[in-house]
Structures are given as structure tokens and as C-alpha cells.
Design a protein around this motif. Sequence first.
Motif, short mmCIF file in Angstrom:
data_model
loop_
_atom_site.label_atom_id
_atom_site.label_comp_id
_atom_site.label_asym_id
_atom_site.label_seq_id
_atom_site.Cartn_x
_atom_site.Cartn_y
_atom_site.Cartn_z
N UNK A 46 0.84 -1.20 0.00
CA UNK A 46 0.00 0.00 0.00
C UNK A 46 0.87 1.25 0.00
N UNK A 47 0.32 2.30 -0.54
CA UNK A 47 1.00 3.58 -0.55
C UNK A 47 0.06 4.65 -1.05
N UNK A 48 0.62 5.66 -1.69
CA UNK A 48 -0.19 6.73 -2.27
C UNK A 48 0.24 6.96 -3.71
N UNK A 49 -0.71 7.44 -4.50
CA UNK A 49 -0.37 8.04 -5.78
C UNK A 49 -0.69 9.53 -5.68
N UNK A 50 0.10 10.33 -6.37
CA UNK A 50 -0.16 11.77 -6.43
C UNK A 50 0.34 12.27 -7.77
N UNK A 51 -0.20 13.41 -8.18
CA UNK A 51 0.11 13.96 -9.50
C UNK A 51 1.41 14.77 -9.46
N UNK A 52 2.11 14.75 -10.58
CA UNK A 52 3.30 15.59 -10.77
C UNK A 52 2.92 16.65 -11.80
N UNK A 53 2.56 17.86 -11.34
CA UNK A 53 2.04 18.89 -12.26
C UNK A 53 3.01 19.19 -13.40
N UNK A 54 2.46 19.18 -14.59
CA UNK A 54 3.27 19.49 -15.76
C UNK A 54 4.39 18.50 -16.02
N UNK A 55 4.29 17.32 -15.39
CA UNK A 55 5.36 16.30 -15.49
C UNK A 55 6.73 16.91 -15.20
N UNK A 56 6.77 17.86 -14.24
CA UNK A 56 8.02 18.48 -13.83
C UNK A 56 8.58 17.70 -12.65
N UNK A 57 9.51 16.84 -12.93
CA UNK A 57 10.02 15.89 -11.94
C UNK A 57 11.20 16.44 -11.14
N UNK A 58 11.66 17.66 -11.42
CA UNK A 58 12.91 18.12 -10.83
C UNK A 58 12.90 18.09 -9.30
N UNK A 59 11.88 18.64 -8.68
CA UNK A 59 11.84 18.70 -7.21
C UNK A 59 11.75 17.30 -6.61
N UNK A 60 10.92 16.45 -7.21
CA UNK A 60 10.77 15.10 -6.66
C UNK A 60 12.03 14.27 -6.89
N UNK A 61 12.65 14.42 -8.05
CA UNK A 61 13.92 13.71 -8.30
C UNK A 61 14.99 14.13 -7.30
N UNK A 62 14.99 15.41 -6.91
CA UNK A 62 15.96 15.86 -5.91
C UNK A 62 15.65 15.26 -4.55
N UNK A 63 14.38 15.23 -4.17
CA UNK A 63 13.99 14.60 -2.90
C UNK A 63 14.37 13.13 -2.91
N UNK A 64 14.23 12.48 -4.02
CA UNK A 64 14.48 11.04 -4.14
C UNK A 64 15.83 10.76 -4.79
N UNK A 65 16.80 11.64 -4.57
CA UNK A 65 18.11 11.42 -5.18
C UNK A 65 18.68 10.07 -4.74
N UNK A 66 19.42 9.45 -5.60
CA UNK A 66 19.96 8.09 -5.44
C UNK A 66 18.96 7.03 -5.88
N UNK A 67 17.75 7.46 -6.22
CA UNK A 67 16.73 6.54 -6.72
C UNK A 67 16.55 6.75 -8.22
N UNK A 68 16.06 5.71 -8.88
CA UNK A 68 15.69 5.81 -10.30
C UNK A 68 14.19 5.61 -10.41
N UNK A 69 13.59 6.26 -11.40
CA UNK A 69 12.16 6.09 -11.65
C UNK A 69 11.91 4.84 -12.48
N UNK A 70 10.91 4.05 -12.08
CA UNK A 70 10.50 2.85 -12.81
C UNK A 70 9.02 2.97 -13.16
N UNK A 71 8.69 2.63 -14.37
CA UNK A 71 7.29 2.69 -14.82
C UNK A 71 6.52 1.51 -14.22
N UNK A 72 5.48 1.84 -13.44
CA UNK A 72 4.63 0.80 -12.83
C UNK A 72 3.16 1.04 -13.16
N UNK A 73 2.92 1.73 -14.26
CA UNK A 73 1.56 2.13 -14.63
C UNK A 73 0.58 0.96 -14.58
N UNK A 74 0.98 -0.17 -15.11
CA UNK A 74 0.07 -1.32 -15.21
C UNK A 74 -0.06 -2.09 -13.91
N UNK A 75 0.72 -1.74 -12.90
CA UNK A 75 0.75 -2.50 -11.64
C UNK A 75 0.11 -1.76 -10.47
#
Length: 197
Positions: free
Chosen positions: A56-85
Motif C-alpha cells: 500500500x502507498x499513495x499516488x499523487x500527481x506531478x504537475x506538468x510532469x516536472x520531476x525536478x523537485x521530486x527527483x531531488x527529494x528522491x536522489x539516489x533513486x531511479x524512476x521505474x514505470x509501474x503504470x500497469x501494476x
Amino acid sequence: MTHRFFGYGSLVNLSTHDYPGARPARLSGWRRVWRHAQLRPVAFLSVERAEDSEIEGVVADVPGADWRALDERERAYARRDVTELVRHDGEIGPTVVYEIESDKLEPPDVSHPILLSYIDVVVQGYLRLFGQDGVDRFVASTRGWDAPVLDDREAPIYPRPQLLSPDERRKVDRILDETGARVAGPEAYDLSRLGAA
């Protein structure tokens, strides 16, 4: 098209961010695990593929698909597509999860402990969103609890600490006791090295 992230750790605590459209969600085929990354001085939650698992967790929107702030918060992580899951009560759209890349991670150790201030934030988020049963599921579906934990509650190192009620603190302390986490105070660690969480 709306782009989203699936959060499974501190992002579940909605007091730590203001991304719009946040709501409960489930991710299948993955599980949580405590890990540290070479780019961070302390351990955090990550996810790893696990065919028969669902978290369990949360989904939330990334306005304008601007990932810069979230990528900085999650530095050392990579984004993985889990749309279908991912399952939630909104429309389907591109959804990612952040995972520490396998070539950059290690289990927590005494040089890279988990911060108690971080655990507090995560557990508080699950309590508020999913209740005590959700916290129990969070603990059961997360590997690596027998890790070193730095008790930094009095002077939090985690950059987004939250104030817990006495009852919330007791719940966290019970989890650490029951899972065999190795909790030690600041005197056991080199705080100068851990300050850049």
C-alpha cells in the motif's frame, strides 16, 4: 495526460509534500526493503520486485510532469514505470515508483543506519492514511527491520521531521521492539558524517 508517482515511504505522510491528487493506492509485484545507497549517508526505504507481493502507498500527481523537485527529494533513486501494476480510485495514467538502483545499494549497517525521525514520519503517514491495520501490513511487507537505527528524535537529521503524538511514538517504539531493530543514541554514531541525509 496526468503523470503520477507511487509513494511507499515518507511520501505516504501527506504532511511532507503538497503534490495534488494524493490518494491511497496499491502496487503489485513489488515489496519494500530497508537499504542504503552509496549517494546517501543513511538508510531509507526502497522497493524490489517480488512477484507475489502487494504494498500500500499513495499516488499523487506531478504537475506538468516536472520531476525536478521530486527527483531531488528522491536522489539516489531511479524512476521505474509501474503504470500497469498500480490500482487506485482515479483514472489510469503514467505512474512511476522510485527504486534505489541495484548497483548503488547495500543493506543498512552501523555506518549507514536508519534514522528514527524517518521511521516516525513513515509510520505516522501509514497510521493517518490506513489506520493501525495498515501499519501492521506495512511492517509485515517490509524486509530488513533488524537494522541499526539512530535515535535522532531530539535533534532530527531527517529533513522533513514531523511531530508525533505520545501514542504515535509508542506505536513506533513497539514496532522497533517487536522487529528486533537495533536502536542506539547519537553517541554511537559519527553525526558529522550523517548530517547530510
